[in-house]
Design a protein around this motif. Structure first.
Motif, mmCIF file in Angstrom:
data_model
loop_
_atom_site.group_PDB
_atom_site.id
_atom_site.type_symbol
_atom_site.label_atom_id
_atom_site.label_comp_id
_atom_site.label_asym_id
_atom_site.label_seq_id
_atom_site.Cartn_x
_atom_site.Cartn_y
_atom_site.Cartn_z
ATOM 1 N N CYS A 148 -5.449 5.328 -16.261
ATOM 2 C CA CYS A 148 -5.195 5.891 -14.932
ATOM 3 C C CYS A 148 -4.979 7.400 -14.957
ATOM 4 C CB CYS A 148 -3.961 5.231 -14.323
ATOM 5 S SG CYS A 148 -2.412 5.626 -15.178
ATOM 6 N N LYS A 180 -1.127 3.109 -6.521
ATOM 7 C CA LYS A 180 -2.356 3.331 -5.751
ATOM 8 C C LYS A 180 -2.461 4.745 -5.202
ATOM 9 C CE LYS A 180 -2.855 -1.475 -4.122
ATOM 10 N NZ LYS A 180 -2.872 -2.358 -2.931
ATOM 11 N N ASN A 181 -1.331 5.313 -4.772
ATOM 12 C CA ASN A 181 -1.343 6.625 -4.113
ATOM 13 C C ASN A 181 -0.788 7.737 -4.991
ATOM 14 O OD1 ASN A 181 -2.237 5.178 -1.863
ATOM 15 N ND2 ASN A 181 -0.149 4.891 -1.110
ATOM 16 N N ASP A 216 0.818 -1.222 0.000
ATOM 17 C CA ASP A 216 0.000 0.000 0.000
ATOM 18 C C ASP A 216 0.847 1.266 0.000
ATOM 19 O OD1 ASP A 216 0.986 -0.018 2.578
ATOM 20 O OD2 ASP A 216 -0.955 -0.346 3.561
ATOM 21 N N GLN A 221 -3.923 7.555 1.788
ATOM 22 C CA GLN A 221 -3.655 6.355 1.009
ATOM 23 C C GLN A 221 -4.952 5.856 0.381
ATOM 24 O OE1 GLN A 221 -0.046 4.418 3.718
ATOM 25 N NE2 GLN A 221 -1.819 3.184 3.229
ATOM 26 N N MET A 222 -4.820 5.132 -0.722
ATOM 27 C CA MET A 222 -5.995 4.514 -1.324
ATOM 28 C C MET A 222 -6.686 3.590 -0.323
ATOM 29 S SD MET A 222 -6.090 1.930 -4.585
ATOM 30 C CE MET A 222 -7.245 0.566 -4.525
ATOM 31 N N THR A 251 -3.630 6.125 -10.174
ATOM 32 C CA THR A 251 -4.718 5.145 -10.034
ATOM 33 C C THR A 251 -4.465 3.930 -10.917
ATOM 34 O OG1 THR A 251 -6.075 6.164 -11.797
ATOM 35 C CG2 THR A 251 -6.368 6.995 -9.528
ATOM 36 N N ALA A 288 -3.292 0.996 -10.415
ATOM 37 C CA ALA A 288 -3.693 -0.299 -9.860
ATOM 38 C C ALA A 288 -5.154 -0.600 -10.143
ATOM 39 C CB ALA A 288 -3.435 -0.334 -8.360
ATOM 40 N N VAL A 289 -5.972 0.440 -10.272
ATOM 41 C CA VAL A 289 -7.408 0.270 -10.502
ATOM 42 C C VAL A 289 -7.760 0.490 -11.974
ATOM 43 C CG1 VAL A 289 -9.700 1.168 -9.938
ATOM 44 C CG2 VAL A 289 -7.943 0.988 -8.152
#
Length: 268
Positions: free
Chosen positions: A153, A141-142, A56, A86-87, A145, A147-148
């Motif tokens: 992103c 993630k932070n 993370d 953090q996400m 984006t 990771a998502v």
């Protein structure tokens, strides 16, 4: 006493004769002094973190390796992180999200920085010679984006600003592990590596990232874990690091190669 004066006189005469044989009549200590070059100014490097912990935040071994190699290279380092939530928070003993927790990227990054950390909003390329981004899922993630959202992103506005500032100033940028996706998104057409493009039986578990990098309009170069790729045009240096399931010393070797090339590109 006459004998003593004669002996001392002969030794002084010998020393004088020896000096006259030296270039310009210098003594050995004087000759040594002229071979000393003026010390080069230390390269000022900004290290940008994304939290603390591989799942993370920042990959701690990568951050530590970067700091060790920067220290060995005589660099002056200042550590930064964005002041954002953090996400999510991952329980690293389980690899699962901890639903009841929330943490701040700047606060968590301060753990690695031993408290000496600055808000990324205060980082200016005018005050530094290079910037380096370790990996870890925090970069995906932070700091973005990725990771998502993958190739669709978004990059944190301060991270995007910093990347563009250093790039426009012609100052080198180093990124390792998953962090090269940040450059791929922000600096169109940049050359990067995240290692190999096939998983190869699990040795390269995140090999699919190479295709996402290509989809972002960047160029991907296959490299081994102990190697670094240098985009000479854009002064971007990347290395796979923990994108590969490799021995820790090989990962450190690749990070060392990245850091050395970044420092070379600063010209200091």
């Amino acid at each position: 006493m006459a004998a003593v004066r004669a002996l001392v006189g002969s030794r002084l005469a010998a020393a004088s004769a020896f000096a006259s044989l030296s270039p310009g009549g210098r003594t050995p200590s004087q000759r040594a002094a002229i071979h000393l070059s003026a010390p080069h100014p230390a390269a000022k490097v900004a290290l940008v973190l994304s939290g603390c912990g591989v799942y993370d935040g920042t990959e701690i071994h990568e951050a530590s390796a970067i700091l060790v190699h920067l220290s060995r290279g005589g660099a002056e380092v200042q550590i930064f992180a964005p002041d954002v939530p953090q996400m999510h928070v991952i329980d690293h003993t389980k690899g699962q999200p901890s639903e009841s927790e929330s943490r701040n990227v700047l606060t968590e990054s301060a753990r690695i920085a031993r408290g000496k950390i600055t808000d990324l909003a205060k980082l200016s390329a005018t005050n530094h010679d290079a910037a380096i981004f370790p990996g870890g899922f925090g970069a995906a993630k932070n700091l973005s984006t990725f990771a998502v959202d993958g190739k669709d992103c978004k990059v944190n506005k301060e991270v995007e600003r910093v990347l563009k500032e250093f790039h426009q100033a012609g100052k080198p940028i180093g990124l390792c592990c998953i962090a090269p996706v940040l450059a791929a998104k922000v600096l169109r057409g940049v050359e990067v590596t995240v290692g190999h493009e096939q998983e190869e039986g699990g040795k390269w578990p995140y090999a699919g990232t190479a295709e996402a990098i290509k989809a972002l309009g960047a160029k991907h170069f296959v490299k081994e874990v102990a190697e670094a790729h240098v985009d000479q045009k854009n002064k971007v240096v990347t290395t796979p690091a923990f994108m590969c399931e490799a021995a820790l010393h090989h990962i450190h070797d690749g990070i060392g190669a990245m850091v050395r090339k970044v420092l070379e590109l600063t010209g200091k």
